[in-house]
Scaffold this motif. Structure first.
Motif, PDB file in Angstrom:
ATOM      1  N   PRO A  78      30.166  13.306  70.081  1.00 44.64           N
ATOM      2  CA  PRO A  78      30.273  13.437  68.621  1.00 44.64           C
ATOM      3  C   PRO A  78      31.655  13.041  68.071  1.00 44.64           C
ATOM      4  CG  PRO A  78      29.195  15.360  69.521  1.00 44.64           C
ATOM      5  CD  PRO A  78      29.711  14.564  70.685  1.00 44.64           C
TER       6      PRO A  78
ATOM      7  N   HIS B 239      26.978  15.895  54.012  1.00 42.82           N
ATOM      8  CA  HIS B 239      27.148  15.253  55.323  1.00 42.82           C
ATOM      9  C   HIS B 239      28.440  15.730  55.993  1.00 42.82           C
ATOM     10  CE1 HIS B 239      26.212  12.211  58.277  1.00 42.82           C
ATOM     11  NE2 HIS B 239      27.399  11.662  58.151  1.00 42.82           N
TER      12      HIS B 239
ATOM     13  N   LEU C  10      32.262  10.331  65.291  1.00 40.48           N
ATOM     14  CA  LEU C  10      33.101  10.500  64.095  1.00 40.48           C
ATOM     15  C   LEU C  10      34.010   9.287  63.916  1.00 40.48           C
ATOM     16  CD1 LEU C  10      34.123  12.250  61.746  1.00 40.48           C
ATOM     17  CD2 LEU C  10      35.698  13.324  63.367  1.00 40.48           C
TER      18      LEU C  10
ATOM     19  N   VAL D 129      29.295  17.960  59.415  1.00 38.55           N
ATOM     20  CA  VAL D 129      30.204  17.501  60.473  1.00 38.55           C
ATOM     21  C   VAL D 129      31.228  18.582  60.809  1.00 38.55           C
ATOM     22  CG1 VAL D 129      32.021  15.826  61.028  1.00 38.55           C
ATOM     23  CG2 VAL D 129      29.900  15.049  59.958  1.00 38.55           C
TER      24      VAL D 129
ATOM     25  N   PHE E 115      25.307  10.359  68.973  1.00 41.45           N
ATOM     26  CA  PHE E 115      24.950  11.653  68.394  1.00 41.45           C
ATOM     27  C   PHE E 115      23.621  12.129  68.972  1.00 41.45           C
ATOM     28  CE2 PHE E 115      23.551  14.457  64.891  1.00 41.45           C
ATOM     29  CZ  PHE E 115      24.642  15.307  64.854  1.00 41.45           C
TER      30      PHE E 115
ATOM     31  N   LEU F 282      31.158  20.126  64.512  1.00 41.85           N
ATOM     32  CA  LEU F 282      32.289  19.892  65.415  1.00 41.85           C
ATOM     33  C   LEU F 282      33.112  21.161  65.635  1.00 41.85           C
ATOM     34  CD1 LEU F 282      33.554  16.366  64.305  1.00 41.85           C
ATOM     35  CD2 LEU F 282      32.239  16.955  66.345  1.00 41.85           C
TER      36      LEU F 282
ATOM     37  N   ILE G 283      24.029  17.189  58.681  1.00 46.79           N
ATOM     38  CA  ILE G 283      24.428  15.823  59.038  1.00 46.79           C
ATOM     39  C   ILE G 283      23.255  14.872  58.832  1.00 46.79           C
ATOM     40  CG2 ILE G 283      25.034  14.314  60.978  1.00 46.79           C
ATOM     41  CD1 ILE G 283      26.764  16.697  62.031  1.00 46.79           C
TER      42      ILE G 283
END
Length: 155
Positions: free
Chosen positions: A145, A10, A149, A14, A90, A18, A62
């Protein structure tokens, strides 16, 4: 599956996601500042390639990690407003990317490549209008996003 491994998957997603959305915006905007069709066409091609590899790949990781964590940790999603909000944002970023950014990227890449193929020194104004819209939508697709986070890390 092991919780630590799923969490790693996961978080790897990310980082890839990102990192790529921020770096792509920087590359593309720096290329646009040159106003050189060849440099811009090259940057547009790279954005398309890295979006497929890292943005889409990050989304897949993700999703796999998020679903895995949901099942392994037996998360009560109904009781976690932060997770609900993060997932919603998201998804909104994904909709912006799929319906706005990707079509604009294709259009800008085509305009830039056509200018190169015809040895034009300048791009048409339609390119720069599309680029301004891409920057606006891209800003939303980056902000959402990052808020996600924050929500995921702060219950």
């Amino acid at each position: 599956m092991d919780y630590a491994f799923i969490k790693f998957i996961h978080l790897l997603g990310v980082v890839l996601f990102l990192g790529n959305i921020v770096v792509s915006a920087v590359w593309k905007n720096q290329a646009d500042k040159t106003r050189n069709p060849a440099i811009i066409a090259f940057a547009c091609r790279l954005v398309k390639i890295t979006d497929l590899a890292f943005t889409a790949g990050g989304v897949v990781l993700i999703a796999i990690g998020g679903i895995g964590l949901y099942h392994i940790a037996r998360i009560d999603l109904a009781a976690r407003f932060n997770l609900q909000s993060g997932i919603f944002l998201f998804i909104m970023a994904a909709v912006i990317w799929l319906l706005g950014l990707i079509p604009l990227q294709r259009r800008m890449a085509k305009l830039a490549q056509t200018a190169c193929d015809h040895h034009q020194a300048d791009l048409p104004e339609t390119y720069y209008r599309a680029a301004r819209l891409w920057n606006f939508l891209g800003m939303l697709a980056v902000i959402f996003p990052f808020i996600t986070l924050w929500l995921m890390l702060n219950p």
